[in-house]
Enzyme design. Structure first.
Site, PDB file in Angstrom:
ATOM      1  N   HIS A   1       0.869  -1.168   0.000  1.00  0.00           N
ATOM      2  CA  HIS A   1       0.000   0.000   0.000  1.00  0.00           C
ATOM      3  C   HIS A   1       0.917   1.232   0.000  1.00  0.00           C
ATOM      4  O   HIS A   1       1.634   1.461   0.967  1.00  0.00           O
ATOM      5  CB  HIS A   1      -0.897   0.023   1.244  1.00  0.00           C
TER       6      HIS A   1
ATOM      7  N   GLU B   1     -12.964 -13.689   6.379  1.00  0.00           N
ATOM      8  CA  GLU B   1     -14.213 -14.238   6.901  1.00  0.00           C
ATOM      9  C   GLU B   1     -14.058 -15.727   7.245  1.00  0.00           C
ATOM     10  O   GLU B   1     -13.225 -16.433   6.688  1.00  0.00           O
ATOM     11  CB  GLU B   1     -15.330 -14.122   5.848  1.00  0.00           C
TER      12      GLU B   1
HETATM   13  I1  8IG Z   1      -7.441  -9.218  -1.491  1.00  0.00           I
HETATM   14  O1  8IG Z   1     -11.468 -12.846   0.921  1.00  0.00           O
HETATM   15  C1  8IG Z   1      -8.917  -9.717  -0.264  1.00  0.00           C
HETATM   16  N1  8IG Z   1      -9.430  -8.846   0.581  1.00  0.00           N
HETATM   17  N2  8IG Z   1     -12.853  -9.472   3.665  1.00  0.00           N
HETATM   18  N3  8IG Z   1     -12.150 -11.182   2.272  1.00  0.00           N
HETATM   19  C2  8IG Z   1     -12.043  -9.904   2.719  1.00  0.00           C
HETATM   20  N4  8IG Z   1     -11.166  -9.055   2.216  1.00  0.00           N
HETATM   21  C3  8IG Z   1     -10.377  -9.509   1.243  1.00  0.00           C
HETATM   22  C4  8IG Z   1     -10.420 -10.801   0.754  1.00  0.00           C
HETATM   23  C5  8IG Z   1     -11.362 -11.686   1.302  1.00  0.00           C
HETATM   24  N5  8IG Z   1      -9.487 -10.914  -0.203  1.00  0.00           N
END
Ligand code: 8IG
Length: 275
Positions: free
Chosen positions: A74, A196
């Site tokens: 980032h 998740e």
């Molecule tokens: I890159 O599978 C990325 N960002 N919440 N879930 C969530 N954020 C993410 C995911 C994901 N992959």
């Protein structure tokens, strides 16, 4: 590290700090006004080189209210890019995520600052997990709507804002004139930073979600509050937990982003050129 931020003062006016940020951006770039702003999430960074000529690069730490980047991958810079059309783009490589715990004012500060520079179009991109199993890692998708699962809002007090057409149908149609195969879906913003559980992904699916991520929804609300037209795009870097059977790894996510980057960056550059 000491990192004093004027937005952390609860009595401060976040819009006044966004105006100060815009003034500082104008001062450091010599560009009085930007037309479009882009937040480049994981996988989208190369678009900055392709949309036009970067005339100025500013460290985000030079601009009031911006935070230092929390994460490798980032980039904490703001760029002013001259588009072939003569318009000006502000490219934000300095996203503050909700999961950093600095509060929603800091999350949406870049969007409010972009609006204060004059930008009327906000392009929000991210890397995210996909719930539709036919979305292979590396697939870009348009965000058609969102479900904000953070329980938070950038709006303060009795500020009622209509979100019926938050993700502009006009801009989605425009994106599909560049790539007619672009699919779209509903983005669920989770708090993160954990991914998740499979049960949470099933919940997201049942309530109408197709994409899971940790950004964008709160920023889109702030963009709409500022009167901007919003285009949202996700790069599906992984299938969401339980949809994909193997565990999710940050390294894997970065790799999918790197592989897709040239293709989606070209796509985004073409969309920006068509604005
Ligand atoms: I890159 O599978 C990325 N960002 N919440 N879930 C969530 N954020 C993410 C995911 C994901 N992959």
């Amino acid at each position: 590290m000491h990192d004093a931020n004027p937005l952390d003062d609860p009595t401060a006016d976040p819009f006044a700090i966004a105006a100060e940020a815009a003034a500082r951006i104008a001062e450091l770039t010599g560009v009085e006004r930007h037309d479009v702003a882009l937040t480049l999430g994981s996988g989208w960074g190369a678009a900055a080189e392709l949309i036009g000529e970067t005339t100025h690069t500013i460290a985000a730490s030079e601009v009031p209210g911006f935070s230092k980047p929390a994460l490798e991958g980032h980039v904490g810079t703001l760029r002013s890019v001259l588009l072939p059309s003569g318009k000006r783009a502000l490219v934000i490589g300095a996203r503050t995520h909700y999961y950093e715990g600095h509060g929603v004012r800091r999350v949406v500060h870049s969007v409010r600052s972009a609006a204060a520079t004059g930008a009327t179009t906000m392009i929000l991109t991210n890397g995210a997990g996909g719930i539709k199993p036919h979305w292979k890692p590396g697939t870009p998708v348009l965000i058609s709507d969102h479900i904000n699962l953070t329980g938070d809002s950038p709006l303060e007090g009795a500020t009622f804002i209509d979100l019926t057409d938050l993700y502009s149908a006009r801009l989605r149609d425009l994106a599909r004139t560049i790539d007619p195969s672009l699919d779209e879906g509903v983005y669920c913003q989770f708090r993160g930073p954990h991914y998740e559980t499979p049960a949470e992904v099933q919940m997201a699916k049942v309530i109408g979600g197709h994409i899971v991520g940790m950004s964008t929804a709160l920023e889109a609300i702030a963009a709409r509050q500022a009167g901007m037209e919003v285009l949202g795009m996700s790069l599906i870097t992984n299938l969401a937990a339980g949809i994909q059977l193997t565990p999710l790894s940050h390294e894997e996510v970065l790799e999918a982003g790197r592989n897709a980057e040239p293709v989606i960056s070209r796509l985004l550059a073409q969309i920006v050129a068509a604005l």
